[in-house]
Design an enzyme around this catalytic site. Structure first.
Site, PDB file in Angstrom:
ATOM      1  NE  ARG A 130       5.433  -3.046   4.350  1.00 32.04           N
ATOM      2  CZ  ARG A 130       6.630  -3.035   3.769  1.00 32.04           C
ATOM      3  NH1 ARG A 130       7.258  -1.894   3.579  1.00 32.04           N
ATOM      4  NH2 ARG A 130       7.194  -4.165   3.369  1.00 32.04           N
ATOM      5  CG  ASP A 131      -1.573  -6.002   0.638  1.00 30.48           C
ATOM      6  OD1 ASP A 131      -2.211  -5.092   0.068  1.00 30.48           O
ATOM      7  OD2 ASP A 131      -1.354  -7.100   0.109  1.00 30.48           O
TER       8      ASP A 131
END
Length: 217
Positions: free
Chosen positions: A85-86
């Site tokens: 997610r990053d």
């Protein structure tokens, strides 16, 4: 503990977790090198575009690390459902020997292991979101593949085509900006690489690459 169990050559290793005086700490592998943002900035200052094959290689190594993390299972053999997610240039390390290592699973999620507020907050940096993240939707592993496509195009072009000074506009660009033909922006991008980029940047996740393993190959 989840991150510490990820042991792969393309992921920065977590060696130890501990607590001192009520404060938690992590002991991580020291990577002798630079992050991808520093690497890209250096080449831009030199007015030297990154070679196309090197860009593809770097992203393939990130995909290799993601394929491992996405497929990770617990001791009972159940899929953990890890999503980073990053994905972004600050979270990719390059050693001076040429190794590529994904780091900072700080906002990673896993099925049933941690509480997260998808649907209420956005996890990740605006200019490297997947459309699902920008839409506050619940994510799965495919949400890591769109930003990997963004990263590949940033390495190739020296810029992030979705970035805007305004965060809301950046997120809107992720959702609706027309995806260009990248071969028209840099002639060395051949039809094979163009096909890979276009599929990675497909907004409908059902039509995108379905696994990091598929994107890697």
């Amino acid at each position: 503990r989840l991150v510490a169990d990820l042991i792969h050559t393309n992921i920065v290793q977590t060696y130890h977790l501990g607590q001192v005086g009520g404060q938690y700490f992590m002991v991580m592998e020291y990577v002798d090198g630079v992050n991808l943002e520093q690497f890209l900035d250096h080449h831009q200052r030199q007015h030297r575009p990154l070679p196309v094959d090197l860009c593809a290689f770097i992203v393939s190594r990130i995909a290799r690390g993601l394929a491992y993390a996405h497929q990770k299972r617990d001791a009972e053999g159940r899929p953990l459902g890890i999503v980073h997610r990053d994905i972004g240039p600050k979270n990719v390390m390059m050693t001076y020997e040429g190794d590529v290592k994904l780091t900072d699973f700080g906002i990673a999620k896993a099925l049933d292991l941690m509480y997260n507020e998808e649907g209420e907050v956005i996890a990740g940096k605006d200019e490297y979101l997947s459309p699902e993240q920008a839409n506050y939707a619940v994510t799965d592993a495919r949400a890591d593949l769109f930003p990997l496509g963004i990263l590949l195009t940033e390495l190739l072009l020296g810029k992030n085509i979705f970035r805007s000074p305004n965060s809301a506009q950046t997120r809107q660009n992720i959702l609706s900006l027309p995806i260009p033909r990248f071969g028209t922006l840099r002639p060395e991008i051949d039809s094979r690489l163009e096909t890979i980029i276009q599929k990675a940047l497909t907004r409908d996740r059902e039509q995108r690459y379905q696994t990091a393993y598929e994107l890697l190959h």
